[in-house]
Design a protein around this motif. Structure first.
Motif, short mmCIF file in Angstrom:
data_model
loop_
_atom_site.label_atom_id
_atom_site.label_comp_id
_atom_site.label_asym_id
_atom_site.label_seq_id
_atom_site.Cartn_x
_atom_site.Cartn_y
_atom_site.Cartn_z
N ALA A 198 0.82 -1.21 0.00
CA ALA A 198 0.00 0.00 0.00
C ALA A 198 0.86 1.26 0.00
O ALA A 198 0.52 2.26 -0.63
CB ALA A 198 -0.93 -0.02 1.21
N GLU A 199 1.99 1.20 0.70
CA GLU A 199 2.87 2.37 0.78
C GLU A 199 3.36 2.78 -0.61
O GLU A 199 3.58 3.95 -0.88
CB GLU A 199 4.10 2.08 1.66
N GLN A 224 1.72 2.11 -3.46
CA GLN A 224 0.59 2.45 -4.31
C GLN A 224 0.02 3.83 -3.99
O GLN A 224 -0.51 4.50 -4.88
CB GLN A 224 -0.51 1.39 -4.13
N GLN A 225 0.14 4.23 -2.73
CA GLN A 225 -0.55 5.44 -2.27
C GLN A 225 -0.21 6.67 -3.13
O GLN A 225 -1.10 7.41 -3.56
CB GLN A 225 -0.23 5.71 -0.79
N GLY A 226 1.08 6.85 -3.41
CA GLY A 226 1.51 8.01 -4.20
C GLY A 226 0.89 8.01 -5.59
O GLY A 226 0.57 9.07 -6.14
N ILE A 238 -2.07 6.59 -6.44
CA ILE A 238 -3.51 6.89 -6.32
C ILE A 238 -3.69 8.41 -6.25
O ILE A 238 -4.60 8.96 -6.86
CB ILE A 238 -4.12 6.20 -5.08
N GLU A 239 -2.79 9.08 -5.52
CA GLU A 239 -2.91 10.53 -5.38
C GLU A 239 -2.73 11.26 -6.71
O GLU A 239 -3.25 12.35 -6.90
CB GLU A 239 -1.89 11.03 -4.35
N LYS A 241 -12.91 3.85 -7.82
CA LYS A 241 -12.54 2.65 -7.04
C LYS A 241 -13.57 1.55 -7.29
O LYS A 241 -14.76 1.77 -7.14
CB LYS A 241 -12.47 2.99 -5.56
N TRP A 301 -8.23 0.57 -8.75
CA TRP A 301 -8.40 2.00 -9.03
C TRP A 301 -8.23 2.23 -10.52
O TRP A 301 -7.15 2.00 -11.08
CB TRP A 301 -7.36 2.81 -8.28
N SER A 321 8.18 4.21 -2.04
CA SER A 321 7.15 4.87 -2.84
C SER A 321 7.75 5.91 -3.79
O SER A 321 7.23 6.13 -4.88
CB SER A 321 6.11 5.52 -1.93
N GLN A 337 6.97 5.70 -7.71
CA GLN A 337 6.34 6.84 -8.40
C GLN A 337 7.20 7.34 -9.55
O GLN A 337 6.70 7.57 -10.65
CB GLN A 337 6.18 7.99 -7.40
#
Ligand code: ADE
Length: 243
Positions: free
Chosen positions: A11-12, A14-16, A18-19, A26, A35, A229, A233
């Motif tokens: 998740a760490e 992927q988070q960047g 998604i932003e 979703k 996503w 991340s 990214q």
């Protein structure tokens, strides 16, 4: 629709992404969140592989069957195994092998039964782009020291390798069967096999978070939290510009 799936292990990482997603949507399917959206003008589906080969195979299958993606790119972290593959380096896979697959003596050790092969290759054209993107991504990051970009075989298995002895035993057994691995992780070979079954191009990049040694359990979470991340990214964004 020419959608690219970006598969992250954690998740760490992927988070960047998604932003950065435009028009994010979703969708929950097979107990997972997917996503959909656009990144650099490209239609993408972001997903978490989850951890381990079976979970990753389920995610890859869902991406192909339900989301009809045209290609899958995996970004994640791995333990460095080969000589000179250090924390912070990047490995772009050319092939995958399952280090914990052993149906001997019925089949040779490491061979995937009924496929007649031990290794699954990544797509050459997509991998060439991922190599370029990784090079550009590494250049764009401000890192304390120069990092190396490696290209070669990655081993996957359902085990977090966290001991020097364990790591050496794995490496020498693989070498004995002529598998010269650079890194170890827990998903890539499963996704490579699913993509082989469906004829979908697959490429994978892994940043080295630890050396799969006695220190791995400390290095891994720290790297994931602090740097993974940024790598994911930078590399993903460069890749999407090249597609
Ligand atoms: N992913 C990152 N480090 C790993 C390790 N040491 N073993 C398995 N998977 C990993």
């Amino acid at each position: 629709m020419n959608q690219t799936a970006i598969l992250s292990a954690l998740a760490e990482e992927q988070q960047g992404l998604i932003e950065l997603l435009h028009e994010p949507q979703k969708i929950t399917h097979a107990g997972r969140d997917f996503w959909r959206g656009h990144l650099h003008g490209q239609p993408v589906v972001l997903a978490l592989s989850r951890i381990g080969k079976v979970a990753a195979a389920t995610t890859a299958t869902a991406l192909i069957e339900r989301f009809e993606v045209s290609r899958i790119v995996f970004t994640g972290v791995a333990g460095g195994m080969g000589a000179g593959v250090q924390v912070g380096d990047v490995v772009v896979a050319n092939e995958f092998v399952q280090h914990d697959l052993d149906a001997s003596p019925i089949f040779p050790r490491y061979e995937v039964p009924l496929y007649g092969q031990s290794r699954f290759a990544c797509d050459a054209a997509l991998t060439a782009l991922l190599l370029d993107a990784s090079r550009a991504g590494l250049k764009s990051l401000t890192l304390p020291t120069a990092r190396l970009l490696h290209h070669g075989l990655i081993a996957s298995g359902d085990r977090f390798v966290s001991g020097a002895q364990e790591s050496e035993a794995l490496l020498s057994a693989l070498h004995a069967a002529d598998h010269r691995v650079l890194a170890v992780e827990m998903e890539g070979a499963a996704v490579a096999q699913v993509c082989f079954d469906y004829g979908i191009p697959f490429a994978a990049v892994r940043t080295i978070s630890d050396r799969a040694d006695d220190q791995a359990h400390v290095d891994f979470p720290q790297f994931v939290k602090e740097v993974a991340s940024r790598y994911a990214q930078a590399i993903t964004q460069h890749l999407l510009k090249l597609l």
